[in-house]
Structures are given as C-alpha cells and as structure tokens.
Design a protein around this motif. Structure first.
Motif, mmCIF file in Angstrom:
data_model
loop_
_atom_site.group_PDB
_atom_site.id
_atom_site.type_symbol
_atom_site.label_atom_id
_atom_site.label_comp_id
_atom_site.label_asym_id
_atom_site.label_seq_id
_atom_site.Cartn_x
_atom_site.Cartn_y
_atom_site.Cartn_z
ATOM 1 N N PRO A 293 0.823 -1.210 0.000
ATOM 2 C CA PRO A 293 0.000 0.000 0.000
ATOM 3 C C PRO A 293 0.860 1.265 0.000
ATOM 4 C CG PRO A 293 -0.705 -1.526 1.732
ATOM 5 C CD PRO A 293 0.611 -2.010 1.225
ATOM 6 N N GLY A 294 0.398 2.262 -0.733
ATOM 7 C CA GLY A 294 1.051 3.567 -0.674
ATOM 8 C C GLY A 294 2.161 3.747 -1.691
ATOM 9 N N ASP A 295 2.929 4.796 -1.484
ATOM 10 C CA ASP A 295 4.001 5.146 -2.400
ATOM 11 C C ASP A 295 5.348 4.713 -1.822
ATOM 12 O OD1 ASP A 295 4.345 7.024 -0.381
ATOM 13 O OD2 ASP A 295 3.517 8.684 -1.543
ATOM 14 N N HIS A 296 6.398 5.443 -2.159
ATOM 15 C CA HIS A 296 7.753 5.072 -1.724
ATOM 16 C C HIS A 296 7.865 5.003 -0.202
ATOM 17 C CE1 HIS A 296 12.019 4.514 -2.350
ATOM 18 N NE2 HIS A 296 12.322 5.564 -1.608
ATOM 19 N N GLY A 297 7.109 5.824 0.489
ATOM 20 C CA GLY A 297 7.086 5.796 1.955
ATOM 21 C C GLY A 297 5.734 5.378 2.487
ATOM 22 N N GLY A 298 5.110 4.404 1.873
ATOM 23 C CA GLY A 298 3.761 4.004 2.237
ATOM 24 C C GLY A 298 3.590 3.570 3.677
ATOM 25 N N PHE A 299 4.667 3.097 4.296
ATOM 26 C CA PHE A 299 4.596 2.649 5.690
ATOM 27 C C PHE A 299 4.434 3.816 6.656
ATOM 28 C CE2 PHE A 299 8.924 2.941 4.140
ATOM 29 C CZ PHE A 299 9.491 3.845 5.007
ATOM 30 N N VAL A 300 4.615 5.049 6.158
ATOM 31 C CA VAL A 300 4.457 6.226 7.017
ATOM 32 C C VAL A 300 2.988 6.606 7.148
ATOM 33 C CG1 VAL A 300 4.979 8.678 7.280
ATOM 34 C CG2 VAL A 300 6.758 7.103 6.491
ATOM 35 N N GLY A 301 2.318 6.793 6.032
ATOM 36 C CA GLY A 301 0.945 7.279 6.072
ATOM 37 C C GLY A 301 -0.108 6.196 6.097
ATOM 38 N N ARG A 302 0.301 4.938 5.787
ATOM 39 C CA ARG A 302 -0.659 3.834 5.757
ATOM 40 C C ARG A 302 -0.093 2.659 6.549
ATOM 41 N NH1 ARG A 302 -2.817 2.910 -0.262
ATOM 42 N NH2 ARG A 302 -4.134 1.473 0.925
ATOM 43 N N SER A 303 0.347 2.954 7.767
ATOM 44 C CA SER A 303 1.109 1.981 8.544
ATOM 45 C C SER A 303 0.338 0.697 8.830
ATOM 46 C CB SER A 303 1.592 2.612 9.854
ATOM 47 O OG SER A 303 0.517 3.176 10.567
ATOM 48 N N ALA A 304 -0.937 0.791 9.183
ATOM 49 C CA ALA A 304 -1.705 -0.413 9.520
ATOM 50 C C ALA A 304 -1.851 -1.321 8.304
ATOM 51 C CB ALA A 304 -3.069 -0.030 10.079
ATOM 52 N N ASP A 305 -2.222 -0.744 7.156
ATOM 53 C CA ASP A 305 -2.367 -1.531 5.930
ATOM 54 C C ASP A 305 -1.021 -2.091 5.488
ATOM 55 O OD1 ASP A 305 -5.049 -0.890 5.900
ATOM 56 O OD2 ASP A 305 -4.816 0.760 4.470
ATOM 57 N N PHE A 306 0.010 -1.268 5.635
ATOM 58 C CA PHE A 306 1.349 -1.701 5.218
ATOM 59 C C PHE A 306 1.802 -2.885 6.067
ATOM 60 C CE2 PHE A 306 5.837 -1.659 4.403
ATOM 61 C CZ PHE A 306 5.981 -1.102 3.143
ATOM 62 N N ALA A 307 1.519 -2.835 7.367
ATOM 63 C CA ALA A 307 1.926 -3.925 8.269
ATOM 64 C C ALA A 307 1.272 -5.243 7.866
ATOM 65 C CB ALA A 307 1.583 -3.573 9.708
ATOM 66 N N VAL A 308 0.015 -5.198 7.472
ATOM 67 C CA VAL A 308 -0.666 -6.410 7.027
ATOM 68 C C VAL A 308 0.038 -7.000 5.815
ATOM 69 C CG1 VAL A 308 -2.818 -7.314 6.031
ATOM 70 C CG2 VAL A 308 -2.916 -5.724 7.956
ATOM 71 N N ALA A 309 0.371 -6.136 4.842
ATOM 72 C CA ALA A 309 1.060 -6.608 3.653
ATOM 73 C C ALA A 309 2.468 -7.112 3.970
ATOM 74 C CB ALA A 309 1.130 -5.479 2.623
ATOM 75 N N LEU A 310 3.154 -6.449 4.914
ATOM 76 C CA LEU A 310 4.505 -6.856 5.272
ATOM 77 C C LEU A 310 4.497 -8.222 5.959
ATOM 78 C CD1 LEU A 310 7.511 -6.363 5.470
ATOM 79 C CD2 LEU A 310 7.100 -4.944 7.495
ATOM 80 N N LYS A 311 3.573 -8.429 6.875
ATOM 81 C CA LYS A 311 3.472 -9.739 7.533
ATOM 82 C C LYS A 311 3.212 -10.837 6.509
ATOM 83 C CE LYS A 311 1.762 -8.144 12.060
ATOM 84 N NZ LYS A 311 0.602 -8.087 12.950
ATOM 85 N N ARG A 312 2.351 -10.543 5.555
ATOM 86 C CA ARG A 312 2.049 -11.519 4.509
ATOM 87 C C ARG A 312 3.295 -11.827 3.682
ATOM 88 N NH1 ARG A 312 -1.516 -8.682 1.642
ATOM 89 N NH2 ARG A 312 -3.140 -9.121 3.166
ATOM 90 N N ALA A 313 4.062 -10.771 3.345
ATOM 91 C CA ALA A 313 5.268 -10.958 2.539
ATOM 92 C C ALA A 313 6.333 -11.740 3.294
ATOM 93 C CB ALA A 313 5.804 -9.611 2.102
ATOM 94 N N LEU A 314 6.466 -11.474 4.582
ATOM 95 C CA LEU A 314 7.460 -12.195 5.387
ATOM 96 C C LEU A 314 7.066 -13.647 5.521
ATOM 97 C CD1 LEU A 314 8.048 -9.473 8.103
ATOM 98 C CD2 LEU A 314 9.699 -10.211 6.375
ATOM 99 N N GLY A 315 5.781 -13.920 5.706
ATOM 100 C CA GLY A 315 5.269 -15.282 5.696
ATOM 101 C C GLY A 315 5.817 -16.160 6.802
ATOM 102 N N GLY A 316 5.047 -17.067 7.276
ATOM 103 C CA GLY A 316 5.502 -18.116 8.169
ATOM 104 C C GLY A 316 6.021 -17.674 9.512
ATOM 105 N N ALA A 317 5.859 -16.374 9.833
ATOM 106 C CA ALA A 317 6.400 -15.883 11.111
ATOM 107 C C ALA A 317 5.382 -16.071 12.218
ATOM 108 C CB ALA A 317 6.778 -14.414 10.981
#
Length: 276
Positions: free
Chosen positions: A252-276
């Motif tokens: 989600p978002g642009d180059h710094g999407g984790f700044v303005g869309r942190s909750a959505d970004f975290a969901v995508a990051l957890k999914r990308a990391l996988g298996g944690a």
C-alpha cells in the motif's frame, strides 16, 4: 520488551531500538532517515516479532568515531550483520526501505546465513536499469550541486533525479505520531552527511543477483501501489525483481507508504514475510 541500546562497531556506535517479542525483524531505514521513520509501523508488528530498528551510521544517534567519510553498501551491510550477531544466532527477518533496501540486499548477498527473509521495498539500485550510466551521472550532478550551492540545491537536484520533483505524494491516512515527528526533526541534520558521503556509494551499488538467487534467504522485492514508473526506485525494483525471476510484491502507498498507511502496510509486510 522495550529497550533503547547502542552497539560499538568499527568506526561508529550504532543506536537501535528493540520492541515486541518473537523472531527478530530488523528494520533498515533509508537515506538520511533514522529508526523513527518506522515509529508508526512498529506497533503493528510487535505482536509477531521482536522488532529492531536502528539509525544507520552517521545518521542521528549513530555517531561516528572520527571525521566523516564515504560509507558504501559493504560498510552498511557489515553494520547490519554485526547488529544481527548481537541479537542472536538465528536467521532474522529483514525489512529495508529505499537505501535501507539496498543495505538489506548487500546483507543477504554477503551474509545469507543471517537472513531468513528480506523484504526490499523500492531499492534505488539504478545500476540494474538500461540507463544506468545516466543515473550514475545524475548522482554526480546531485553531489556537485550540493558542493557548489549547498544542501537545498543538492536535495532539489536529488528529487529531480529520483522522479519525486513535482510528484503529488499520497496524503497520510493517519497523522504521524510524536516519535515520528521528532525523527523528522532530526533528518535535516543528516542531509549534509547523506549528500556528501552516502548517496553516491549506496545508490551506485549493483546487487549480486547470482548470490541472491543461490543463497538461502528468500528475497521479496516490494513496490508501492501509488508509485509510478517516473520514479527511479520503482523502476529499479521492477527491474531487479525481473532479474531475480520473481514478480514484485505490491504494498500500500508510495515510496514511503509505511508512514501514512502503517496499519495496511503492516498487514502486507506480515504476509510478505510469511511463516512468522
């Protein structure tokens, strides 16, 4: 767990923060930023990870032992490796943003046993592009603008080079936390060091695609859904993902999407990391 610590490394002392519990997730900020750039993202990750965010050497609270000098991706990669060694023996999850993604790529290529999964979000590796020579020449122009006219001129030319000049940035969905605002206040003090000693050596790094493909670490290249192909970091990420033989993962978002869309970004990051 919550702690602020320091680690002595050759030539510098690194400042880092530890939050949460679980397997280690190392967060590497880019450019002139520091650990606070992730301040609003970290709370969404501490339920699954021991999140460790740090200031790269020369930025903010990670002070140098002596006079400033150029810091290339190998030096930064060594710092990240030493920090992970301080945190334990198990391979870690790693997230890097922008120049921090370049550091993550260096770490995973040179110390693959230390990295379980690397998510490299929009690494500005201009040398993977067909117009690599133009990008390298552009970074020299940024440096000369800085040397001749100062920080403001250097940053203006930098924004033109990377495709952010005149671009409308996605407005934040949530207001920044006080910790993040404090971090933004420190960034101005890092711009001299960034333009003089970091931009050219780090952005000139050519990822070792063969090592990344053959290593034990799983590599995820991230791009923002609001980024555009006018932006070097986005183009570099797409090109690198193609060389690695894997499609880029959209965040989600642009180059710094984790700044303005942190909750959505975290969901995508957890999914990308996988298996944690």
């Amino acid at each position: 767990m919550e702690a602020n610590k320091t680690l002595k490394v050759p030539g510098a002392t690194l400042y880092y923060q530890v939050r949460g519990s679980g397997p280690v997730l190392l967060m590497i900020p880019g450019g002139p930023t520091d650990a606070a750039i992730f301040a609003d993202l970290v709370p969404h990750l501490t339920d699954r990870f021991t999140v460790v965010a740090y200031d790269p050497r020369g930025n903010s609270r990670s002070v140098l032992d002596g006079p400033a000098q150029d810091v290339d991706a190998d030096v930064h990669g060594d710092d990240a490796h030493r920090l992970l060694a301080e945190l334990g023996d198990e391979p870690a999850y790693v997230f890097g943003s922008s120049g921090g993604a370049v550091i993550g790529l260096n770490l995973a290529a040179r110390y693959p046993g230390r990295v379980r999964v690397l998510v490299a979000h929009e690494p500005p590796c201009g040398r993977v592009l067909p117009d690599a020579e133009e990008y390298v020449a552009g970074t020299e122009e940024v440096y000369q603008a800085y040397r001749d006219q100062g920080v403001e001129a250097g940053m203006k030319r930098f924004e033109e080079l990377v495709g952010l000049s005149g671009e409308e940035q996605e407005p934040p969905r949530t207001p920044p936390s006080p910790e993040m605002m404090e971090g933004w206040g420190r960034i101005g003090g890092n711009l001299d060091f960034f333009l003089a000693h970091v931009l050219r050596p780090v952005s000139g790094y050519l990822p070792d695609v063969a090592a990344l493909r053959s290593g034990s670490a799983r590599i995820v290249i991230g791009v923002g859904d609001a980024s555009t192909d006018r932006q070097y970091a986005y183009r570099s990420a797409v090109a690198l993902a193609e060389q690695l033989g894997t499609p880029p993962t959209v965040f989600p978002g642009d180059h710094g999407g984790f700044v303005g869309r942190s909750a959505d970004f975290a969901v995508a990051l957890k999914r990308a990391l996988g298996g944690a």
